[in-house]
Design a protein around this motif. Structure first.
Motif, PDB file in Angstrom:
ATOM      1  N   HIS A  59       6.922  10.171  -9.025  1.00  0.00           N
ATOM      2  CA  HIS A  59       8.162   9.470  -8.724  1.00  0.00           C
ATOM      3  C   HIS A  59       7.974   8.588  -7.484  1.00  0.00           C
ATOM      4  O   HIS A  59       7.750   9.105  -6.379  1.00  0.00           O
ATOM      5  N   LYS A  85      15.097  -4.182  -5.775  1.00  0.00           N
ATOM      6  CA  LYS A  85      16.033  -4.775  -6.727  1.00  0.00           C
ATOM      7  C   LYS A  85      15.457  -4.815  -8.136  1.00  0.00           C
ATOM      8  O   LYS A  85      16.202  -4.888  -9.117  1.00  0.00           O
ATOM      9  N   GLU A  87      12.775  -2.591  -9.427  1.00  0.00           N
ATOM     10  CA  GLU A  87      12.277  -1.335  -9.981  1.00  0.00           C
ATOM     11  C   GLU A  87      13.138  -0.159  -9.499  1.00  0.00           C
ATOM     12  O   GLU A  87      13.879  -0.278  -8.530  1.00  0.00           O
ATOM     13  N   LYS A  88      12.978   0.979 -10.168  1.00  0.00           N
ATOM     14  CA  LYS A  88      13.696   2.192  -9.758  1.00  0.00           C
ATOM     15  C   LYS A  88      12.820   2.990  -8.798  1.00  0.00           C
ATOM     16  O   LYS A  88      11.692   3.353  -9.127  1.00  0.00           O
ATOM     17  N   PHE A  89      13.352   3.251  -7.630  1.00  0.00           N
ATOM     18  CA  PHE A  89      12.686   4.094  -6.640  1.00  0.00           C
ATOM     19  C   PHE A  89      13.621   5.251  -6.291  1.00  0.00           C
ATOM     20  O   PHE A  89      14.844   5.080  -6.282  1.00  0.00           O
ATOM     21  N   VAL A  90      13.036   6.404  -5.982  1.00  0.00           N
ATOM     22  CA  VAL A  90      13.847   7.602  -5.775  1.00  0.00           C
ATOM     23  C   VAL A  90      14.005   7.965  -4.302  1.00  0.00           C
ATOM     24  O   VAL A  90      14.606   8.993  -3.969  1.00  0.00           O
ATOM     25  N   ARG A 123      21.886   2.586  -0.736  1.00  0.00           N
ATOM     26  CA  ARG A 123      21.489   2.966  -2.096  1.00  0.00           C
ATOM     27  C   ARG A 123      21.673   4.454  -2.373  1.00  0.00           C
ATOM     28  O   ARG A 123      21.333   4.930  -3.448  1.00  0.00           O
ATOM     29  N   LEU A 125      19.958   6.954  -1.201  1.00  0.00           N
ATOM     30  CA  LEU A 125      18.637   7.524  -1.441  1.00  0.00           C
ATOM     31  C   LEU A 125      18.160   8.266  -0.191  1.00  0.00           C
ATOM     32  O   LEU A 125      18.541   7.911   0.921  1.00  0.00           O
ATOM     33  N   ALA A 258      19.458   9.899  -6.996  1.00  0.00           N
ATOM     34  CA  ALA A 258      18.047   9.562  -7.144  1.00  0.00           C
ATOM     35  C   ALA A 258      17.571   9.854  -8.554  1.00  0.00           C
ATOM     36  O   ALA A 258      18.118  10.699  -9.233  1.00  0.00           O
TER      37      ALA A 258
END
Length: 258
Positions: A59, A85, A87-90, A123, A125, A258
Motif C-alpha cells: 500500500h 491527485k 493516484e490513490k495513496f493511503v 485528505r 490520511l 484510507a
C-alpha cells in the motif's frame, strides 16, 4: 497475521528478480500487509510499480523524506501533490525532521513538514513522521500548528514516556521496529509504561534489522521478531498482542478513509 506499517520494499537494495520469492517468504512469516512510505521523486514510480504488482498487500504513501528536502523542495512538493491527485495513496509520508545528517536544512524541513501535515488533514490520511534527533522539535512544531483531525504514526519511536504522551495527545501511534530488540536501544525502560493500544509494528526494511538479523538487510519477514520482543517487554500473551496491534493498524489506516 501481521502488518508492517513501514517498509521501503521498493528500494534498490532489493532486485525485481528476487521479489516473488521474497514476497513468498514474507507471506510465510505471516505478514499480509506492507505499507510503503515514499522518499523522494525518484522513488514514486518504483513504489507504485510494486503496489500494482501486489495490490492487496503493498500500500503506497506519498511524502518527501526530511533527508531529501533540498533547495528545490517546494517544486518537489508541487509535483508530489500532482501525484496525490492522480493516484490513490493511503498515507502522507514519510516526512518529518532529521537533525542527525544535516542541520543546515532545518528551516526547509519544517516548511516541508507543514505542507505535508496540511495534506494529511485535508485528505483525512495518516501522517507518517520521521524524527531522528528531533523528537521535541517535531512535537513543538505540530503542537503549534494545532491542526484539527491530524493523526498518524511516529515512525521508529525511540523517545521517552513524556514524549510518547505528547505524541498520543496529538493523535499518533508509536511505530515499534528493530530497535526494540537491541540490547542498548533503551525502549525496555519506556514501552512497559505505555499501553498496548499505543503501538503499531514496522521494520523500516531494508534498514534496522532486528536481532538476530541485526547488521543484515532487513525484510518484512522479520516482523515477528519485533512482535515477540514487544510481547515479552509488555508481559502479554503474543496472541493478545497480535490482535490488539492489528486493531491499532486498522484505527490508523482504515477508520479515516484510507
Amino acid at each position: 497475521m501481521f502488518t508492517d506499517t513501514h517498509a521501503h520494499l521498493y528500494s534498490s537494495k532489493y532486485t525485481k528478480e528476487e521479489m516473488p520469492a521474497l514476497m513468498e517468504e514474507i507471506q510465510a512469516a505471516g505478514v499480509h500487509h506492507i505499507y510503503l512510505p515514499n522518499v523522494d521523486l525518484t522513488t514514486i514510480e518504483p513504489m507504485l510499480e510494486l503496489a500494482a504488482q501486489y495490490p492487496k498487500r503493498c500500500h503506497p504513501m506519498m511524502g518527501l523524506h526530511p533527508c531529501d528536502v533540498k533547495k528545490t523542495f517546494e517544486k518537489d512538493l508541487y509535483r508530489m501533490e500532482d501525484w496525490l491527485k492522480q493516484e490513490k495513496f493511503v498515507g502522507i509520508g514519510e516526512t518529518g525532521i532529521d537533525l542527525y545528517w544535516d542541520k543546515s536544512t532545518y528551516a526547509w524541513q519544517c516548511e516541508a513538514l507543514k505542507v505535508q501535515a496540511a495534506w494529511a488533514v485535508e485528505r483525512q490520511l495518516p501522517l507518517i513522521l520521521h524524527c531522528r534527533e528531533s523528537i521535541d522539535e517535531t512535537l513543538d512544531l505540530l503542537e503549534a500548528l494545532d491542526l484539527k483531525g491530524l493523526f498518524g504514526i511516529f515512525h521508529c519511536f525511540t523517545g521517552n514516556v513524556e514524549q510518547a504522551n505528547r505524541m498520543k495527545a496529538l493523535g499518533f501511534k508509536l511505530g515499534i521496529g528493530g530497535v526494540v530488540t537491541y540490547k542498548n536501544g533503551g525502549l525496555d525502560q519506556v514501552l512497559p509504561k505505555l499501553e498496548l493500544s499505543d503501538f503499531v509494528l514496522e521494520t523500516d526494511a531494508p534498514y534496522l534489522a532486528p536481532v538476530p538479523h541485526r547488521g543484515k538487510r532487513n525484510s518484512p519477514a522479520y516482523l515477528p521478531f519485533i512482535a515477540q520482543k514487544l510481547a515479552a517487554l509488555l508481559q502479554v500473551e503474543e496472541q493478545a498482542l497480535f490482535a490488539q496491534i492489528e486493531r491499532n493498524v486498522t484505527d490508523v489506516f482504515s477508520s479515516h478513509g484510507a
